[in-house]
Design a protein around this motif. Structure first.
Motif, PDB file in Angstrom:
ATOM      1  N   TYR A  93      -1.467  -9.379 -10.439  1.00 26.14           N
ATOM      2  CA  TYR A  93      -0.541 -10.081  -9.559  1.00 26.14           C
ATOM      3  C   TYR A  93      -1.232 -11.317  -8.990  1.00 26.14           C
ATOM      4  O   TYR A  93      -2.129 -11.221  -8.167  1.00 26.14           O
ATOM      5  CB  TYR A  93      -0.087  -9.141  -8.439  1.00 26.14           C
ATOM      6  CG  TYR A  93       0.762  -9.766  -7.359  1.00 26.14           C
ATOM      7  CD1 TYR A  93       1.535 -10.903  -7.600  1.00 26.14           C
ATOM      8  CD2 TYR A  93       0.806  -9.206  -6.079  1.00 26.14           C
ATOM      9  CE1 TYR A  93       2.319 -11.458  -6.604  1.00 26.14           C
ATOM     10  CE2 TYR A  93       1.591  -9.748  -5.081  1.00 26.14           C
ATOM     11  CZ  TYR A  93       2.340 -10.877  -5.343  1.00 26.14           C
ATOM     12  OH  TYR A  93       3.109 -11.437  -4.346  1.00 26.14           O
ATOM     13  N   PHE A  94      -0.817 -12.483  -9.478  1.00 23.26           N
ATOM     14  CA  PHE A  94      -1.368 -13.749  -9.005  1.00 23.26           C
ATOM     15  C   PHE A  94      -0.461 -14.272  -7.894  1.00 23.26           C
ATOM     16  O   PHE A  94       0.710 -14.578  -8.123  1.00 23.26           O
ATOM     17  CB  PHE A  94      -1.442 -14.760 -10.157  1.00 23.26           C
ATOM     18  CG  PHE A  94      -2.416 -14.353 -11.233  1.00 23.26           C
ATOM     19  CD1 PHE A  94      -3.729 -14.790 -11.212  1.00 23.26           C
ATOM     20  CD2 PHE A  94      -2.018 -13.499 -12.259  1.00 23.26           C
ATOM     21  CE1 PHE A  94      -4.628 -14.409 -12.199  1.00 23.26           C
ATOM     22  CE2 PHE A  94      -2.908 -13.100 -13.242  1.00 23.26           C
ATOM     23  CZ  PHE A  94      -4.218 -13.556 -13.215  1.00 23.26           C
ATOM     24  N   TYR A  95      -1.039 -14.388  -6.707  1.00 23.69           N
ATOM     25  CA  TYR A  95      -0.211 -14.755  -5.567  1.00 23.69           C
ATOM     26  C   TYR A  95       0.169 -16.235  -5.583  1.00 23.69           C
ATOM     27  O   TYR A  95       1.115 -16.638  -4.934  1.00 23.69           O
ATOM     28  CB  TYR A  95      -0.929 -14.421  -4.256  1.00 23.69           C
ATOM     29  CG  TYR A  95       0.010 -14.398  -3.093  1.00 23.69           C
ATOM     30  CD1 TYR A  95       0.915 -13.359  -2.926  1.00 23.69           C
ATOM     31  CD2 TYR A  95       0.028 -15.440  -2.163  1.00 23.69           C
ATOM     32  CE1 TYR A  95       1.810 -13.353  -1.877  1.00 23.69           C
ATOM     33  CE2 TYR A  95       0.916 -15.425  -1.102  1.00 23.69           C
ATOM     34  CZ  TYR A  95       1.802 -14.386  -0.972  1.00 23.69           C
ATOM     35  OH  TYR A  95       2.704 -14.376   0.073  1.00 23.69           O
TER      36      TYR A  95
ATOM     37  N   VAL B  10       0.824  -1.218   0.000  1.00 25.28           N
ATOM     38  CA  VAL B  10       0.000   0.000   0.000  1.00 25.28           C
ATOM     39  C   VAL B  10       0.856   1.266   0.000  1.00 25.28           C
ATOM     40  O   VAL B  10       0.370   2.349  -0.349  1.00 25.28           O
ATOM     41  CB  VAL B  10      -0.966   0.032   1.210  1.00 25.28           C
ATOM     42  CG1 VAL B  10      -2.004  -1.059   1.092  1.00 25.28           C
ATOM     43  CG2 VAL B  10      -0.203  -0.075   2.526  1.00 25.28           C
ATOM     44  N   ASN B  11       2.113   1.138   0.361  1.00 23.36           N
ATOM     45  CA  ASN B  11       3.008   2.292   0.341  1.00 23.36           C
ATOM     46  C   ASN B  11       3.575   2.565  -1.051  1.00 23.36           C
ATOM     47  O   ASN B  11       4.214   3.594  -1.271  1.00 23.36           O
ATOM     48  CB  ASN B  11       4.166   2.083   1.320  1.00 23.36           C
ATOM     49  CG  ASN B  11       3.697   1.942   2.752  1.00 23.36           C
ATOM     50  OD1 ASN B  11       2.802   2.668   3.186  1.00 23.36           O
ATOM     51  ND2 ASN B  11       4.280   1.015   3.487  1.00 23.36           N
ATOM     52  N   TYR B  12       3.330   1.655  -1.992  1.00 23.39           N
ATOM     53  CA  TYR B  12       3.897   1.774  -3.331  1.00 23.39           C
ATOM     54  C   TYR B  12       2.836   1.915  -4.417  1.00 23.39           C
ATOM     55  O   TYR B  12       3.132   2.400  -5.505  1.00 23.39           O
ATOM     56  CB  TYR B  12       4.768   0.544  -3.640  1.00 23.39           C
ATOM     57  CG  TYR B  12       6.039   0.487  -2.824  1.00 23.39           C
ATOM     58  CD1 TYR B  12       7.264   0.872  -3.378  1.00 23.39           C
ATOM     59  CD2 TYR B  12       6.026   0.060  -1.495  1.00 23.39           C
ATOM     60  CE1 TYR B  12       8.429   0.820  -2.637  1.00 23.39           C
ATOM     61  CE2 TYR B  12       7.201   0.011  -0.750  1.00 23.39           C
ATOM     62  CZ  TYR B  12       8.388   0.393  -1.326  1.00 23.39           C
ATOM     63  OH  TYR B  12       9.546   0.359  -0.586  1.00 23.39           O
ATOM     64  N   PHE B  13       1.619   1.453  -4.156  1.00 19.36           N
ATOM     65  CA  PHE B  13       0.541   1.518  -5.140  1.00 19.36           C
ATOM     66  C   PHE B  13      -0.638   2.282  -4.554  1.00 19.36           C
ATOM     67  O   PHE B  13      -1.038   2.023  -3.414  1.00 19.36           O
ATOM     68  CB  PHE B  13       0.097   0.110  -5.549  1.00 19.36           C
ATOM     69  CG  PHE B  13       1.123  -0.656  -6.336  1.00 19.36           C
ATOM     70  CD1 PHE B  13       1.113  -0.647  -7.724  1.00 19.36           C
ATOM     71  CD2 PHE B  13       2.104  -1.378  -5.682  1.00 19.36           C
ATOM     72  CE1 PHE B  13       2.068  -1.348  -8.447  1.00 19.36           C
ATOM     73  CE2 PHE B  13       3.057  -2.083  -6.396  1.00 19.36           C
ATOM     74  CZ  PHE B  13       3.047  -2.057  -7.787  1.00 19.36           C
TER      75      PHE B  13
ATOM     76  N   MET C 189      10.408  -3.734  -7.074  1.00 18.65           N
ATOM     77  CA  MET C 189      10.598  -4.521  -8.297  1.00 18.65           C
ATOM     78  C   MET C 189       9.315  -4.541  -9.128  1.00 18.65           C
ATOM     79  O   MET C 189       9.360  -4.460 -10.360  1.00 18.65           O
ATOM     80  CB  MET C 189      11.028  -5.930  -7.943  1.00 18.65           C
ATOM     81  CG  MET C 189      11.263  -6.837  -9.142  1.00 18.65           C
ATOM     82  SD  MET C 189      11.988  -8.427  -8.680  1.00 18.65           S
ATOM     83  CE  MET C 189      10.729  -9.081  -7.598  1.00 18.65           C
ATOM     84  N   LEU C 190       8.159  -4.644  -8.470  1.00 18.62           N
ATOM     85  CA  LEU C 190       6.887  -4.652  -9.204  1.00 18.62           C
ATOM     86  C   LEU C 190       6.718  -3.391 -10.036  1.00 18.62           C
ATOM     87  O   LEU C 190       6.175  -3.420 -11.156  1.00 18.62           O
ATOM     88  CB  LEU C 190       5.715  -4.792  -8.237  1.00 18.62           C
ATOM     89  CG  LEU C 190       5.509  -6.134  -7.553  1.00 18.62           C
ATOM     90  CD1 LEU C 190       4.247  -6.091  -6.695  1.00 18.62           C
ATOM     91  CD2 LEU C 190       5.434  -7.278  -8.541  1.00 18.62           C
ATOM     92  N   LEU C 191       7.170  -2.275  -9.513  1.00 13.89           N
ATOM     93  CA  LEU C 191       7.015  -1.004 -10.202  1.00 13.89           C
ATOM     94  C   LEU C 191       7.839  -0.919 -11.490  1.00 13.89           C
ATOM     95  O   LEU C 191       7.627  -0.046 -12.322  1.00 13.89           O
ATOM     96  CB  LEU C 191       7.391   0.155  -9.280  1.00 13.89           C
ATOM     97  CG  LEU C 191       6.449   0.397  -8.098  1.00 13.89           C
ATOM     98  CD1 LEU C 191       7.009   1.481  -7.196  1.00 13.89           C
ATOM     99  CD2 LEU C 191       5.049   0.777  -8.582  1.00 13.89           C
TER     100      LEU C 191
END
Length: 441
Positions: free
Chosen positions: A134-136, A29-32, A436-438
């Motif tokens: 994003y598939f966990y 939540v801090n990145y998206f 990394m996701l970003l």
């Protein structure tokens, strides 16, 4: 840069499971600035509190995939495609052993999901721009990825692979990967062993980008945080507790689903071989085993333990089967009790979160050498058994640990904590993962 993150879970935020996703989400939540969670099914209807701003979408299915009747009805009676079925019937040894049911279960689940997703697809991806799927897990919801990619060509897809959702040997087979893998922009394994498995098993169509990103757990021993009812202070620590411990009692703890894959019965097999005289030799009067978790083997194992304890000659043993517990309750149990050894004897694993939690509470670990377990259990903080240990080997390992000098045991406890702080702290690991996701493009 994708700013809308859509996370596909199994049941989170329903039920008790996927606590590790819960901790990861607290960092994401801090990145998206736009996050939606889409469970595969409800599990039960009790919802855990999610971080502020995270949206919860309707589950893909309104029934559990374990319900064979619903799975048959929804999986058969719809107009979804049978693409890819012929390949498996004619080229994958589908007619061998348990692969038959495994394949058909996945086939029915995929068709049931496609039937359901057609009605919800626009609500999932909007216009498809700046979307990261994003598939966990790498085995169930991810089967609809090819269809989502067709609907949203600009969307990017990331898939995490753990243990049972990675290794085909666990369910018998995991079909449709030849269709799914080319749609993955970034594959993430939680262990180096998992990364090697992907490349070796699917070399001809393996995702181009495969990286290792370890899971992690929060520091509930010293910086433990849980939700409170106060809006001004959404998190509060446990109250300080004084841990009392009888030196003459050896305390063993395990935490896993009670299913054949976890081989919890093997723990009992080994403990039944330990005599009171052997305990006395190493300075113990009694051994206590606590297991946390539920599953199909819960009642048989608990009944077996109860019968065993009724005999006077077994008064040196006690067993406690706690059943399913909320994550907060498990952490409180660890906080308020000093356990001597954590044990996990699974047939297969990624890198178990349960072991990370044990290390964070300074517990040495006894585990079977499967999957990514050797990457987390070293000689400094635990003992590795063969991949398929016998009850006698498990017993010998437990007694060998009991025989250690108390100073050596304290050294192992300190090393367990150091390993956690260095490699398995969720704040560090999930922050790196989020960054990394970003970069996925």
């Amino acid at each position: 840069m994708p700013m809308k993150l859509i996370i596909f879970s199994n049941t989170y935020p329903y039920r008790y499971g996927e606590s590790f996703l819960e901790e990861e989400l607290a960092v994401l939540v801090n990145y998206f600035n736009d996050i939606t969670v889409i469970p595969l099914h409800y599990g039960n209807r009790e919802i855990r509190t999610m971080p502020a701003g995270v949206k919860l979408a309707e589950p893909i299915l309104d029934f559990s995939p374990k319900n064979r009747t619903h799975l048959m009805i929804d999986g058969l009676f719809n107009l979804s495609s049978f693409d890819g079925v012929g390949d498996y019937y004619f080229s994958s040894g589908i007619f061998s052993g348990r692969k038959i049911w495994s394949f058909h279960r996945y086939l029915l689940l995929r068709r049931a999901m496609l039937k359901s997703i057609r009605k919800k697809i626009r609500r999932i991806g909007g216009d498809g721009e700046d979307v990261l799927l994003y598939f966990y897990w790498g085995d169930k919801s991810v089967m609809i990825l090819p269809e989502l990619k067709k609907a949203f060509p600009e969307a990017r897809a990331v898939v995490r692979f753990h243990g049972a959702d990675l290794y085909e040997e666990v369910p018998g087979m995991i079909p449709f990967r030849k269709r799914i893998f080319p749609c993955i922009d970034l594959a993430v394994t939680i262990s180096e062993e998992g990364r090697k498995y992907l490349y070796s098993r699917y070399s001809s169509f393996c995702p181009k980008n495969v990286v290792v990103s370890h899971l992690g757990v929060k520091d509930y021993k010293f910086n433990y945080m849980f939700e409170s009812s106060s809006p001004e202070s959404p998190y509060q620590p446990f109250a300080a507790q004084e841990i009392t411990s009888e030196e003459s009692v050896f305390r063993l703890v395990s935490c896993s689903d009670l299913i054949p894959l976890k081989r919890v019965g093997l723990v009992m097999d080994a403990l039944e071989l330990i005599s009171s005289d052997e305990l006395t030799v190493f300075g113990y009067d009694r051994i206590e085993w606590t297991h946390i978790g539920e599953g199909e083997m819960f009642h048989p194992l608990r009944s077996r333990a109860a019968s065993y304890m009724q005999k006077p000659e077994h008064s040196h043993f006690s067993f406690a089967f706690k059943g399913a517990m909320r994550h907060q309750e498990v952490m409180r149990l660890y906080k308020e009790n000093r356990y001597d050894l954590f044990i996990l004897l699974s047939e297969n694993e990624g890198i178990p979160v349960s072991i990370m939690e044990a290390l964070s509470f300074e517990m040495p670990v006894l585990a079977s050498s499967v999957g990514g377990v050797p990457e987390i259990v070293g000689d400094d903080c635990g003992v590795l058994l063969p991949a398929s240990p016998s009850p006698f080997e498990v017993k010998a390992a437990i007694l060998s640990f009991m025989a250690k000098d108390r100073k050596d045991i304290e050294s192992m406890r300190k090393s367990a904590r150091t390993d956690y702080e260095t490699r398995w702290d969720s704040d560090k690991n999930y922050s790196s993962f989020a960054a990394m996701l970003l970069t996925v493009h």
